[in-house]
Motif scaffolding. Sequence first.
Motif, short mmCIF file in Angstrom:
data_model
loop_
_atom_site.label_atom_id
_atom_site.label_comp_id
_atom_site.label_asym_id
_atom_site.label_seq_id
_atom_site.Cartn_x
_atom_site.Cartn_y
_atom_site.Cartn_z
N UNK A 136 0.81 -1.21 0.00
CA UNK A 136 0.00 0.00 0.00
C UNK A 136 0.84 1.26 0.00
N UNK A 137 0.28 2.31 0.58
CA UNK A 137 0.91 3.63 0.57
C UNK A 137 1.92 3.71 1.72
N UNK A 138 3.05 3.05 1.55
CA UNK A 138 4.08 3.00 2.59
C UNK A 138 5.09 4.11 2.32
N UNK A 139 5.09 5.14 3.15
CA UNK A 139 5.97 6.28 2.94
C UNK A 139 7.22 6.20 3.80
N UNK A 140 7.08 5.72 5.04
CA UNK A 140 8.23 5.56 5.93
C UNK A 140 8.44 4.08 6.24
N UNK A 141 9.69 3.65 6.42
CA UNK A 141 10.01 2.21 6.46
C UNK A 141 9.30 1.42 7.54
N UNK A 142 9.10 2.02 8.72
CA UNK A 142 8.55 1.24 9.82
C UNK A 142 7.17 0.71 9.53
N UNK A 143 6.43 1.36 8.63
CA UNK A 143 5.07 0.91 8.33
C UNK A 143 5.04 -0.35 7.48
N UNK A 144 6.19 -0.78 6.96
CA UNK A 144 6.26 -2.09 6.33
C UNK A 144 6.02 -3.20 7.36
N UNK A 145 6.23 -2.87 8.65
CA UNK A 145 6.16 -3.86 9.73
C UNK A 145 4.90 -3.76 10.57
N UNK A 146 4.11 -2.72 10.40
CA UNK A 146 2.99 -2.47 11.31
C UNK A 146 2.06 -3.68 11.38
N UNK A 147 1.85 -4.18 12.60
CA UNK A 147 0.97 -5.33 12.82
C UNK A 147 1.56 -6.67 12.46
N UNK A 148 2.84 -6.71 12.07
CA UNK A 148 3.43 -7.94 11.55
C UNK A 148 4.19 -8.75 12.60
N UNK A 149 4.58 -8.11 13.72
CA UNK A 149 5.46 -8.76 14.68
C UNK A 149 4.83 -8.70 16.07
N UNK A 150 4.73 -9.84 16.71
CA UNK A 150 4.21 -9.88 18.08
C UNK A 150 5.10 -9.05 18.98
N UNK A 151 4.47 -8.23 19.81
CA UNK A 151 5.23 -7.40 20.74
C UNK A 151 5.69 -6.08 20.17
N UNK A 152 5.50 -5.86 18.88
CA UNK A 152 5.92 -4.61 18.24
C UNK A 152 4.70 -3.79 17.88
N UNK A 153 4.60 -2.57 18.41
CA UNK A 153 3.50 -1.67 18.07
C UNK A 153 4.06 -0.44 17.37
N UNK A 154 3.36 -0.02 16.31
CA UNK A 154 3.77 1.14 15.52
C UNK A 154 2.55 2.02 15.33
N UNK A 155 2.66 3.27 15.76
CA UNK A 155 1.55 4.21 15.67
C UNK A 155 2.03 5.43 14.90
N UNK A 156 1.48 5.65 13.71
CA UNK A 156 1.97 6.69 12.80
C UNK A 156 0.96 7.81 12.67
#
Length: 978
Positions: free
Chosen positions: A129-149
């Motif tokens: 999708x519309x991935x502008x910054x690298x960390x959003x490639x991982x959002x929701x993909x890894x247990x224990x990792x939260x990303x809020x953009x």
Amino acid sequence: MKTIYSLLFLCIPTLIFSQNITVTGTVRELTSNAPIPGVNIVVKGTSNGTNTDFDGNYQINVNTGDVLVFTSIGYKSIEKTVAGVTLNVSLEEDAEQLEEVVVIGYGTTTVKDATGSITAVTAKDFNKGNIVTPENLLSGRVAGLSINTGGDPGAGSTIRIRGGASLGASNDPLIVINGLPIDNNTIGGSRSILSSINPNEIESFTVLKDASATAIYGSRASNGVIIITTKKGTRTFSVNLDMSMGVNSLTDKVDVFNANEFRQVITEQNPDLLPLLGTANTDWQEEIFRPSISSTVNLSVNGLLFNQIPARVSIGRTLQDGLRLTSEFERNTGSFSINPSFLDDHLKVSINGNATLEKNRFASGQEANALTFDPTQPVYDENSPFDGYFQYYNLNDDGVLNENDLVSLAPFNPVAELLQNRSLSDVKRFYGNVKLDYNFHFLPEMSAVVNVGIDEQTADGFVKISDQNPLTQNDGRIVGSDSEYNNFLKNTLFDGYLAYKKEVGNFGIDATAGYSYQKFRNERFISGELLDDGVDTEPILNIDPELVLVGFFGRTNFSFNDKYLLTLSYRRDGTSRFSKENRWGNFPAAAFAWKVSEDLFPESKAISNLKLRLGWGITGQQDIGQDNLDLFMSRYIRGLPASQYVFGGAVTSIGIPQFRNENLKWEETTTYNAGFDFGLFDDRFSGSIEGFYKESKDLLANAAISDGSNFSNSGFQNIGNFTSKGIEFTIGGDIVRNEDGFNWDANFNTTFIRTEIESLALDQDQLVGDADGGTGNTVQIHRVGYTPFSFYVYKQIYNNEGNPIEGAYADLNGDNIITDADKYIHHNGAPLITMGFMSNMSYKNFDLSFNLRANLDNYVYNNVNSSRAQYDLLANSSVVANLPVSVLQSGFNTTEDVILSDYYIENASFLKMDNVTLGYTFDNVINERSSIRLSGSVQNVFTITNYSGLDPAVFDNGIDNTIYPRPRTVLIGANVKF
């Protein structure tokens, strides 16, 4: 005699067939036909072997009929029988073998041999999708990792691994790019630390979560580590063109009264204000937002440079207009990677460089102003002296406009505030590294590695306010406003280490020991011509003390029978941030793994893999911000011109002493981890379940100081301990697997985390969480026995109809008086459970993917309503102000009395679909390796929640006080490969 001749006759072919010969040949890559250096060639069943040279050529003495085994990392092994003096071979890339390799600190391992809590995500599993910054490639993909953009273009993210580990120091994970740890401080003028990095350049992420995996980094690793590996050059020639274009739109607004509703409310609640109303019908939220366009183009070329050196070059351009008027983000990137080998492949060189030009136009936050600005007033007024924008003013009789003519304390037109303000920046960034990996000729088990890296950023920007803006009117003069700034950040790294790897029978050892040196430099220059151009606005140059981090590290991996694995690591880190007595920290770690399935289920198909992991380790924290690099020293700042003294007719500036703490020391986090990795049905499904316990001690936080004991009333101290405990679960695999038809694979992860403060300095509570509205209000607390950032509020009392009674709170301490002692802890700002789900489906050339994420037990303090939804706020100085319609449910009048009510603490649990993408691929367009994929996708598809605010995913530890709304983006894209 005849018998002897007959036997000799029969043996002659065998003797001829088994004669010793010298075989030569070339090993090439199957698809590109490029030579492959360093291929290992061994006569099967013997130790007789050799390697291919730089041109892929080899020579070996063998017997005819021998079987040669050709192996190389990343390629499928192959066996060939010697039948002549020439034997050329082609090797095929082995994707599965490449995916097994996981990058860790100062080395690599495999998924099956990992002993720590590690999750690797490669390009094929990235979010789309519309991935502008690298960390959003991982959002929701890894247990224990939260990303809020955030919603602004190129927005940064709040990234947390297992909830973080600190109260007042940084909770951001350490981010390492190609072995270079980057600075978590964003240079002024940039959107975020990752906004200048092109997501299209990333090959893989490795998320290190427990201390046994992160302790090798020691310093800054207590919040976990994210290792980013960028794409490297390949031998196969290929061209990849990736393009997308999207339209961004506003999904929701805060529900406030429209103009007609507002007139009715004024009539009912305060008719004296009716003369102040206008005749327009303006939706100010609609006026400050707009539909916007985003586009991305990336072009990369891979192949052999000079027919010998694997190389990759790429360029990229991203344009993103924000929803907020004038908000713009542009990123132009270029990168190169070359990976030559020398000395018969004993010396491997990796050179990576990435250059970025980031251009920003920042738009000041006007959401709060737009919520309350009078909807009966127009955006434009042809009689206005402010460039035609409506403003609250009254001209004097002389007709000369000055600051005294502005209506006191009246808000400014939010549209004018955006369009009459130009805040631009250009950020140039270069980051890269040179890595030398030499495998000793005389000791092939040992290698020496040197990695030198640099990350340099410069930012130039200015802020100009129109001379037609009310802010720039001063005593009859129209002066405008102009402020410039120049910022510089430089991060340099030197790593050197030795690696030894050897197997003796059933016993294996893999050891690493080395040294790391990293230095950070920061300069900030501000030059202003502000309003009255007084002496206080003279240019200011701030050069921060350099931050130096030094580390000595070692790690040893032991294996026995390839079933029992033990990892021991140690790092000793020094930081220039602390005094000599507290400068060094020691960070040991240990982990054990047992491949249970090989002992207990060797023939099982149902349980194809089962591994037990146990880990323990200590990690450190010293990142308390760029302004706190030398707190252990005596520091003075020069007083402002207004605080000068005159001695004997000479004007003398004074020096003001600053807060000092010589006893400041490392914050340390000890982590215990236990888990099982499993594979089911011949590894068709795989996953893990693990539990962790973290204890942080000597917490670094800015806390109050006793009066007269220092040169400030607060400062950074080591104040206490807290613990975190949780459980993570991940499972993924092929739900449907059919080579000729429909295929479906999915991944699900969930995490439960609970954090509790164990001790604080002097057992004193700390009030935190500033809330807008009223004076000096805080709505959160740090208290022993509770979760950090717990909400600290009054218990609201309701009438028989279930409506809140204004100012009526429970007398919890029973003294018949409502005071601060009656406040209680009511939930906290961290979700208890997070979840992520990703699905990929394909049917022939069609593909469909989507990803979901959810937060449960996610509580938010709705500060938008608590600070604005009261009838008394209709009168704003000598003008009127709009209100959120939620005031109809509460009926509240006074902000000061109600802002601390638990009425505003809401359960904001949610389910979000972040992206859905549909694509179709045209194969064999030019040749068998060429393709064109067309796709359409929607970003920020939907949110299901009971939260009454704009968005339940908020940043500030659960306090929602107007956010830049996240857009919904509809994208079309094309990917061309050949």
